[in-house]
Design an enzyme around this catalytic site. Sequence first.
Site, PDB file in Angstrom:
ATOM      1  N   HIS A 319      43.004   2.915 -14.221  1.00 24.68           N
ATOM      2  CA  HIS A 319      42.850   4.242 -13.629  1.00 24.68           C
ATOM      3  C   HIS A 319      44.086   4.531 -12.794  1.00 24.68           C
ATOM      4  CE1 HIS A 319      41.206   7.647 -11.500  1.00 24.68           C
ATOM      5  NE2 HIS A 319      40.091   7.579 -12.215  1.00 24.68           N
ATOM      6  N   ARG A 339      42.039  15.153  -8.513  1.00 21.07           N
ATOM      7  CA  ARG A 339      43.092  15.861  -9.249  1.00 21.07           C
ATOM      8  C   ARG A 339      42.555  17.100  -9.962  1.00 21.07           C
ATOM      9  NH1 ARG A 339      44.713  11.994 -13.157  1.00 21.07           N
ATOM     10  NH2 ARG A 339      43.172  10.546 -12.348  1.00 21.07           N
TER      11      ARG A 339
END
Length: 532
Positions: A319, A339
């Site tokens: 990740h 994000r």
Amino acid sequence: MIFTQEMLESMKKVEAAREANIAYEPPRMSAEEKEALLAEYHPDYKDKGFTTIKIGPNKGERAPIELEEMIEGRSRVLDLNVDLNKVDYDVDVLVIGGGGSGSSAAIEANKAGANVMIVTKLRIGDANTMMAEGGIQAADKPGDSPAQHYLDVMGGGHFVNRPELVRKLVMDGPGAIKWLNELGVEFDKDEDGTMVTTHGGGTSRKRMHAAADYSGAEIMRTLRDEVLNRGITVVDFTAAIEIIKDENGNAAGAVLLNMETGEVRVARAKCVVIATGGAGRMHYQGFPTSNHYGATADGLILGYRAGAKLLYQDTLQYHPTGVAFPQQIYGALVTEKVRSMGAKLINSEGEVYVHPLETRDVNAAAVIRECSTRGKGVPTPTGKAVWLDTPMIDMIHGKGTLEKRLPAMLRMYLKFGIDMRETPILIYPTLHYQNGGLEIGVNGMTRVENLFVAGEAVGGIHGRNRLMGNSLLDIIVFGRNAGQQAAAKAKTVTVGALTLDHVAKYEEERKAAGIDSETASPKLLPDYTRKF
């Protein structure tokens, strides 16, 4: 002051460029640019960290060194006195693993009338499901479709996903959301009851359903309650250390080891479901992990020794946004939802260097590039990192948005004196997901009769890279499917005499290959004993 002077100087550059960076839309990479970036910087594409499998169904194929050590390891049952004539548990369906996929399988098998038992080496709910934050995908809104979801999943997985598995994932997705909602999962909703959905990396539609930033915990809470309310037997702190077969070569139960007392038990079953989750605690290539304590790839080893084949065992998901600072939470997950809500990835010079919603493998490789050859990483006690500019969220959506939509993340950082509403946070890739696993058909069964697999222990659904939100979806879709299929199959099964002959044959194969490892396998728990 928690930040070093060097961090503070870099942070000033981030702050000075913030308004311009909010307005800046970084270009998407072409397919060729992505492949070049991955080939140079992504850990999966390096020879270092991998070796060749010497025995078993995948002999000659590539695998992480740490996984191969378990494949080559010595079965724990060889040093135990296992009496297969003394059966301690006798059930229709044995589910190994107490996370989201195992619980979903147990619920559906129970609903179908099967006598079900869950066995888990920690406690029910101690699983990667609990660690999932961002949300669960499903194409259940106008302007979206399972077909569009299918294309996104295939593209994210580099088009090597098993098409039949992806088709089931996306077609059953809307029903999975409905099922969870009816069970009581508290999804984020507008005032009129419409579920709030957002984008994830690599998605072409807003189909991410969430419960703030503790989606997995909320789903696991609901599933655990349903398991307990149904009266399904759960045996905690007990690990499955070997699959038992019958004289016909079919899966017929498991040898169990009580993690507290060391007692050995025998469970006989007409069908077995492996739902043991991932492998983050193997710490491939020395990476930190966002995974729970028991994520040590046990199910892959159990299935493999029983004769099931692995698929894409050489691909892991790193990740891109794991915590890089402070050290106390190094490797913890910073959800992709940060994000998707507008926070951008910024290097030490205050520059946006990549689109924040490129796929996870691309973004992870881009972070590594900034911190290595480009020399634009921020020094931390554990290496280098880049910024995730979280104050952008409230600037884009209004004050209070971050606190409302990311409460758990905010609290985690506040414990260490960092207010992510006011200051950016430092991130670096963390080992997050096991893309590969055991090969199954659409019915969830391996090539070993009556041995099913669900959840992160499955290979093929996500190809060589998983998109955000599809893991929570696959544990529900394929967990429910495994439970339904196992319960139906159990009605036709007559278990023969129990045997561990396959373990003896595997030991012979080890010796024939010149392997003399005495490493106990499966791993069961990570070893963090300090070596002096």
